[in-house]
Design an enzyme around this catalytic site. Structure first.
Site, PDB file in Angstrom:
ATOM      1  N   ASP A 185       0.851  -1.198   0.000  1.00  0.00           N
ATOM      2  CA  ASP A 185       0.000   0.000   0.000  1.00  0.00           C
ATOM      3  C   ASP A 185       0.885   1.245   0.000  1.00  0.00           C
ATOM      4  O   ASP A 185       1.913   1.305   0.679  1.00  0.00           O
ATOM      5  CB  ASP A 185      -0.915  -0.005   1.231  1.00  0.00           C
ATOM      6  N   ILE A 186       0.488   2.248  -0.769  1.00  0.00           N
ATOM      7  CA  ILE A 186       1.269   3.477  -0.898  1.00  0.00           C
ATOM      8  C   ILE A 186       1.256   4.292   0.400  1.00  0.00           C
ATOM      9  O   ILE A 186       2.144   5.113   0.624  1.00  0.00           O
ATOM     10  CB  ILE A 186       0.713   4.314  -2.079  1.00  0.00           C
ATOM     11  N   ASN A 197     -12.766  -3.070   2.652  1.00  0.00           N
ATOM     12  CA  ASN A 197     -13.675  -1.935   2.704  1.00  0.00           C
ATOM     13  C   ASN A 197     -14.570  -1.979   1.468  1.00  0.00           C
ATOM     14  O   ASN A 197     -14.069  -2.145   0.349  1.00  0.00           O
ATOM     15  CB  ASN A 197     -12.875  -0.637   2.735  1.00  0.00           C
ATOM     16  N   GLY A 204     -15.918   2.673   3.659  1.00  0.00           N
ATOM     17  CA  GLY A 204     -14.657   3.410   3.567  1.00  0.00           C
ATOM     18  C   GLY A 204     -13.835   3.072   2.338  1.00  0.00           C
ATOM     19  O   GLY A 204     -12.638   3.358   2.298  1.00  0.00           O
ATOM     20  N   GLN A 205     -14.470   2.488   1.324  1.00  0.00           N
ATOM     21  CA  GLN A 205     -13.736   2.131   0.103  1.00  0.00           C
ATOM     22  C   GLN A 205     -13.438   3.384  -0.721  1.00  0.00           C
ATOM     23  O   GLN A 205     -14.335   4.183  -1.000  1.00  0.00           O
ATOM     24  CB  GLN A 205     -14.569   1.151  -0.734  1.00  0.00           C
ATOM     25  N   HIS A 207      -9.997  -5.119  -3.434  1.00  0.00           N
ATOM     26  CA  HIS A 207      -8.686  -5.424  -2.853  1.00  0.00           C
ATOM     27  C   HIS A 207      -8.877  -5.825  -1.404  1.00  0.00           C
ATOM     28  O   HIS A 207      -9.758  -5.313  -0.715  1.00  0.00           O
ATOM     29  CB  HIS A 207      -7.733  -4.226  -2.961  1.00  0.00           C
ATOM     30  N   HIS A 221      -7.066  -5.696   2.116  1.00  0.00           N
ATOM     31  CA  HIS A 221      -5.947  -5.141   2.874  1.00  0.00           C
ATOM     32  C   HIS A 221      -5.386  -6.238   3.774  1.00  0.00           C
ATOM     33  O   HIS A 221      -6.145  -6.894   4.504  1.00  0.00           O
ATOM     34  CB  HIS A 221      -6.418  -4.003   3.788  1.00  0.00           C
TER      35      HIS A 221
HETATM   36  P1  5GP Z   1      -9.682   1.515   0.242  1.00  0.00           P
HETATM   37  O1  5GP Z   1      -9.778   2.901   0.844  1.00  0.00           O
HETATM   38  O2  5GP Z   1     -10.391   1.462  -1.092  1.00  0.00           O
HETATM   39  O3  5GP Z   1     -10.095   0.419   1.169  1.00  0.00           O
HETATM   40  O4  5GP Z   1      -8.147   1.238  -0.010  1.00  0.00           O
HETATM   41  C1  5GP Z   1      -7.438   1.831  -1.050  1.00  0.00           C
HETATM   42  C2  5GP Z   1      -5.984   1.747  -0.671  1.00  0.00           C
HETATM   43  O5  5GP Z   1      -5.223   1.938  -1.845  1.00  0.00           O
HETATM   44  C3  5GP Z   1      -5.532   2.817   0.320  1.00  0.00           C
HETATM   45  O6  5GP Z   1      -4.996   2.186   1.469  1.00  0.00           O
HETATM   46  C4  5GP Z   1      -4.499   3.625  -0.458  1.00  0.00           C
HETATM   47  O7  5GP Z   1      -3.415   4.012   0.351  1.00  0.00           O
HETATM   48  C5  5GP Z   1      -4.073   2.662  -1.531  1.00  0.00           C
HETATM   49  N1  5GP Z   1      -3.660   3.273  -2.791  1.00  0.00           N
HETATM   50  C6  5GP Z   1      -4.309   4.257  -3.474  1.00  0.00           C
HETATM   51  N2  5GP Z   1      -3.654   4.545  -4.604  1.00  0.00           N
HETATM   52  C7  5GP Z   1      -2.583   3.716  -4.654  1.00  0.00           C
HETATM   53  C8  5GP Z   1      -1.522   3.541  -5.586  1.00  0.00           C
HETATM   54  O8  5GP Z   1      -1.440   4.210  -6.622  1.00  0.00           O
HETATM   55  N3  5GP Z   1      -0.595   2.593  -5.307  1.00  0.00           N
HETATM   56  C9  5GP Z   1      -0.667   1.820  -4.158  1.00  0.00           C
HETATM   57  N4  5GP Z   1       0.292   0.921  -3.970  1.00  0.00           N
HETATM   58  N5  5GP Z   1      -1.649   1.973  -3.262  1.00  0.00           N
HETATM   59  C10 5GP Z   1      -2.592   2.904  -3.490  1.00  0.00           C
END
Ligand code: 5GP
Ligand code: ZN
Length: 112
Positions: free
Chosen positions: A29-30, A85, A91-92, A98, A100
């Protein structure tokens, strides 16, 4: 379709995958929320677990969790957490399914 994870899966945005095969990709994760924070995702675009369930691909669902569990066992000596999420209240923020994988510290409960 403008989907950041599709672009990553297609190699349009370079990453160093933690795991990669024809169907599943795992990346760091970034914005990590734990010492280990991986995202385990299908290569194919499914918006979230509800969409994948609608698509009826139970084998892909099982494979995602099997790989997430394997990576979690390898990285979380004391355990790990898997989170999906889903939707706005979930919280998506990226609408490409994906899982986590969080490990390397004790997690709190309930989540925020
Ligand atoms: P969500 O909020 O949908 O559950 O999770 C999305 C996740 O993707 C977040 O934890 C966010 O930090 C990660 N993320 C968003 N953009 C990128 C990206 O370009 N590269 C990577 N490696 N992670 C990302
Ligand atoms: Zn996508």
């Amino acid at each position: 379709m403008e989907c950041i994870f599709c672009k990553i899966a297609a190699g349009e945005i370079p990453v160093t995958p933690v795991y990669h095969d024809d169907e599943v990709l795992a990346i760091a994760d970034i914005n990590p929320q734990a010492p280990t924070h991986l995202l385990v995702m299908p290569v194919a675009h499914h918006a979230n677990i509800a969409a994948l369930s609608d698509a009826g691909d139970a084998a892909l669902t099982a494979k995602l969790f099997a790989i997430a569990a394997k990576l979690g066992r390898e990285r979380g000596a004391n355990g790990f957490r898997l989170v999906m999420n889903t939707g706005d209240d979930g919280g998506q923020t990226v609408d490409h399914l994906h899982v986590h994988l969080l490990a390397g510290r004790a997690m709190g409960w309930p989540p925020g």
